[in-house]
Design an enzyme around this catalytic site. Structure first.
Site, PDB file in Angstrom:
ATOM      1  N   HIS A 224       0.868  -1.175   0.000  1.00 28.93           N
ATOM      2  CA  HIS A 224       0.000   0.000   0.000  1.00 28.93           C
ATOM      3  C   HIS A 224       0.906   1.226   0.000  1.00 28.93           C
ATOM      4  O   HIS A 224       1.852   1.317   0.794  1.00 28.93           O
ATOM      5  CB  HIS A 224      -0.897  -0.045   1.239  1.00 28.93           C
ATOM      6  N   TYR A 255      -5.942   9.198   1.469  1.00 27.38           N
ATOM      7  CA  TYR A 255      -6.052   9.767   2.819  1.00 27.38           C
ATOM      8  C   TYR A 255      -4.813  10.620   3.083  1.00 27.38           C
ATOM      9  O   TYR A 255      -3.771  10.477   2.410  1.00 27.38           O
ATOM     10  CB  TYR A 255      -6.237   8.695   3.882  1.00 27.38           C
ATOM     11  N   ASP A 541     -28.252 -20.261  17.270  1.00 27.21           N
ATOM     12  CA  ASP A 541     -29.540 -20.935  17.439  1.00 27.21           C
ATOM     13  C   ASP A 541     -29.599 -22.042  16.387  1.00 27.21           C
ATOM     14  O   ASP A 541     -29.211 -21.853  15.244  1.00 27.21           O
ATOM     15  CB  ASP A 541     -30.720 -19.974  17.337  1.00 27.21           C
TER      16      ASP A 541
END
Length: 812
Positions: A224, A255, A541
């Site tokens: 990256h 960013y 469940d």
């Protein structure tokens, strides 16, 4: 010294956090080894840019990040802070991204963290380098900021060392030692270390370490890009490292963070650059550090062009340095946490970024010391969650690279997965294609969402069209199939439901110890029951059908149920558990005319009394042997019909030829979900998870406290009288306001809960949303509002079930 002998492999931000957290809980016979120097060991921690954005669609991931922020804010090294809480700002440059930021604001609000949507002017006020003409708005989270990862490692090392933890730098792990299926130690280039527990926190080297015990870790290191500018004239004189919020420009995969008078720029828009753990250089071989690859300038060109457009002040600056840093990616973007299924005592805490590191350290410490994690719901992160095909190298590489490409993309909750696909198909797949099935993926299975062949059913029906976002991966055929199920009869492919076979002379006693209900009943009984953890939280469940004295079939939720059963098997071999899903298939035949379809095809009695509700029997349907269970998750008369995969297509054709003259239909998962919500049936992993107990979740009826001891019983007896929140049924009158899940629920201006499952109820003519709410807001008739993007949708608490409360249709 106290506790078992623990060796932690890796002294990065995860290993250091675990050492700190586990020693704080009294386990101090702990040794941490790393091949590199301390505190900057040369892994991903050492080059991580440190941006901590807490917003995530996963409640668990947000909570792990929140704890990391809180802990790092409390740490310092000789007065130097480990966290710079400058806030986080995500900006939108397109209308689609602005809408997405409203959705993200909903997530983080639902998970209890302060945030606000800003206007374009407010964004520029927070981050003056932004071009006002390009920005439409933003999402601001004031508690986000910059983690000083290496400092945080040092601070946690110091704390752990004071409690007696040993840290051994420059110790390369050569092997993990085992005997009789248990770990006994770790072999390093400087000698052996004895251990009762080994925890792999090796990051990008994780697959290599896990392979030492035969464990296949589905993790890919991908490079990256991170670049640093030289001085930006507009920032001249800035003496503090960071004063502006960390910044995301997700429309361009970018960013930004301050670094005094320059900027750091991170970029995800380049081609995926995967590498294997074996290809990573050693500490001594690497020019800088093993986790840093050479910067490829050509991959960064678009990023730099876009940066100078969004932040015009950078036009007067230059990129002075850059790196391609390795980070861990997984196939579903969640960490890999938990114990090996095959080697007792070998644990992993892998694929964890700095953002979640301290939270993972705490979670793992609780899990190891207490036997379960009480602070976080880890079902999404458990390393044993994967199906076998999800561990194949081809699958892992393809999905990890896809996740890199999509890291900042706007993804719909039903977004179809990419290649490799298809992977698993039921015996009915050919017929489903002939009927124009629109397929989505479920655990690798191609599962129809609706069938284009049913388009003619829409005519003359009132099927409201939802809002644009909810209408993606939706068709009005979904509503028509749901209504047709209630009117005539429908066939549903239930093959993706995981099926386990539990057998052996002690099978009944084994299941009794794990289940909350009484399952050791007469042959032919079917029981809806729960699996609990030791703290009383719901692990799953399930349905348990007793097919013979020593043979049970379990309808499970996924591989974690298989793992749970396997870990609790008696050592004497008196119980066996087997996943029979791949060799079997299932058709749900449901609707008021279901008996008229089935009974003429068999000599067995399928009358109301011939096979009662929640009973099972073996029979032939035409020439096909089936196991028939009289239960229904759509709330209609009918059966789940199981057979072997080789005879599945014959079963489908036999039933379809009988159903078609009666006006029967084949129906997909979209209709199924709507119908099950009308009946109030819960979905594990969505409506209830490890953090909830049966009484909160509305499934207390499945708990029989008068039976002998079962896992979680003691905890439940303590929790039963202290219910403070409940899973609550809400209805929505506006037919276009179909929410999708994870939206915040408001009482006035106060966020009080969040939506789990939602759909339009085509029988009741209203939207349905299940939500976790404080007990005081769960009285029927109470009005609340659901935050949906930038809107507030009015909803009303309703009695459940919304459809057939007397159960007359099911039991008829």
């Amino acid at each position: 010294m106290a506790g078992p002998r623990v060796v932690i492999i890796g002294a990065g931000v995860v290993g250091a956090a675990l050492a700190d957290e586990i020693s704080a809980r009294g386990w101090t016979e702990v040794t941490v080894v790393d091949q590199g120097p301390l505190p900057a060991t040369g892994g991903s921690t050492s080059h991580a840019p440190g941006l901590v954005f807490q917003t995530n669609s996963s409640k668990t991931m947000t909570e792990l990040a929140r704890y990391t922020v809180e802990k790092f804010c409390s740490l310092d090294v000789d007065g130097k802070p480990c966290f710079l809480q400058v806030g986080g700002l995500e900006v939108a440059t397109t209308p689609e991204r602005l809408a997405e930021l409203h959705r993200r604001h909903g997530w983080i609000t639902a998970w209890g963290i302060e945030s606000r949507i800003l206007t374009a002017d407010e964004c520029v006020e927070k981050h003056p380098l932004l071009d006002r003409d390009k920005v439409l708005g933003g999402l601001h989270v004031p508690t986000d900021g910059l983690a000083k990862a290496v400092l945080a490692v040092e601070a946690q090392i110091r704390r752990a060392t004071e409690r007696g933890v040993r840290f051994l730098a420059r110790h390369e792990v050569l092997d993990v030692l085992t005997a009789d299926g248990e770990v006994t130690g770790v072999r390093t280039d400087q000698g052996d270390l004895e251990a009762d527990i080994v925890v792999c926190c090796a990051g990008i080297w994780g697959p290599k370490i896990a392979r030492m015990v035969g464990m296949n870790l589905p993790l890919t290191p991908l490079a990256h890009q991170l670049a640093w500018t030289g001085p930006v004239p507009a920032l001249a004189g800035q003496t503090e490292e960071a004063v502006r919020p960390i910044l995301r420009h997700q429309d361009a995969d970018l960013y930004y963070r301050d670094r005094f008078d320059g900027l750091g720029i991170g970029y995800y828009g380049h081609r995926p650059m995967p590498i294997t753990a074996d290809e990573i250089l050693s500490v001594d071989e690497a020019d800088d550090m093993p986790s840093v690859l050479k910067f490829t300038e050509e991959d960064f060109e678009d990023a730099w062009t876009e940066t100078r457009s969004l932040l015009p002040a950078t036009q007067e600056a230059k990129v002075e340095e850059g790196l391609n840093g390795l980070f861990s990616f997984t196939t579903d973007n969640f960490p890999l946490l938990g114990e090996s299924p095959d080697v007792k005592g070998f644990w992993v805490a892998e694929a964890v970024w700095v953002t979640h590191s301290a939270g993972v350290g705490r979670a793992m410490a609780e899990w190891l010391v207490d036997g379960h994690c009480s602070s976080f719901d880890l079902h999404e992160c458990d390393v044993n969650r994967f199906e076998p095909h999800q561990l194949s190298p081809e699958y892992v590489l393809a999905r990890d690279c896809q996740n890199f490409v999509e890291v900042y993309d706007i993804l719909h909750p039903l977004q179809p997965s990419g290649d490799p696909r298809p992977i698993r198909t039921s015996p009915f797949h050919t017929r489903q294609q002939e009927h124009g099935a629109f397929f989505l993926e479920a655990n690798g299975w191609e599962r129809p969402q609706w069938y284009e062949a049913n388009a003619g059913l829409v005519e003359g029906r009132s099927i409201p069209t939802p809002n644009d976002w909810a209408a993606r991966f939706w068709s009005p055929i979904v509503g028509a199939e749901a209504q047709a199920t209630r009117e005539t009869v429908a066939m549903y492919d239930m093959t993706a439901l995981k099926r386990l076979e539990v057998s052996g002379p002690e099978a009944a006693d084994f299941l009794e110890r794990l289940c909350t209900g009484k399952v050791a009943k007469s042959v032919g009984s079917v029981t809806y029951t729960l699996l609990l953890d030791h703290d009383g939280g719901i692990r799953s469940d399930i349905t348990v059908a007793r097919l013979a004295r020593d043979l049970f079939q379990v309808g499970a939720n996924g591989n974690l149920d298989l793992d749970w059963f396997t870990r609790h098997l008696p050592a004497d071999g008196t119980v066996q558990v087997r996943d029979i899903t791949p060799g079997t298939c299932c058709i749900g035949l449901w609707g008021p005319l279901a008996r008229e379809v089935l009974q003429p095809l068999t000599d067995e009695d399928f009358s109301k009394d011939g096979l009662k509700y929640f009973r099972a029997k073996r029979a032939y349907v035409g020439s096909v042997p089936v196991t028939a269970m009289r239960l229904s998750y759509v709330g209609e008369l009918g059966w789940e019909l199981y057979t072997t995969a080789d005879q599945g297509l014959k079963l489908w054709d036999t039933l379809w030829q009988a159903a078609k003259p009666l006006g029967g239909v084949i129906a997909g998962r979209g209709a199924f979900n709507s119908l099950r919500l009308e009946k109030g049936y819960r979905s594990f992993g969505t409506d209830m998870t490890y953090e909830h107990d049966p009484y909160e979740a509305g499934v207390g009826f499945a708990v029989k406290l008068d039976k002998d001891d079962f896992i979680g019983k003691a905890a439940l007896e303590r929790r039963k009288e202290n219910v403070r929140r409940r899973l609550t049924c809400l209805t929505i009158d506006d037919p276009r306001s179909v929410v999708l899940g994870k939206e915040p629920v408001y009482d006035g201006d106060r966020a009080v809960g969040y939506v789990t499952s939602a759909a339009h109820g085509y029988t009741i003519g209203k939207g349905i949303a299940y939500a976790w709410l404080p007990d005081e807001l769960t009285a029927p008739g109470t009005t609340v509002h659901i935050g949906y993007f930038d809107q507030r949708v009015e909803a009303t608490v309703a009695e459940e079930p919304l459809f057939d409360p007397t159960m007359s249709r099911l039991r008829g």
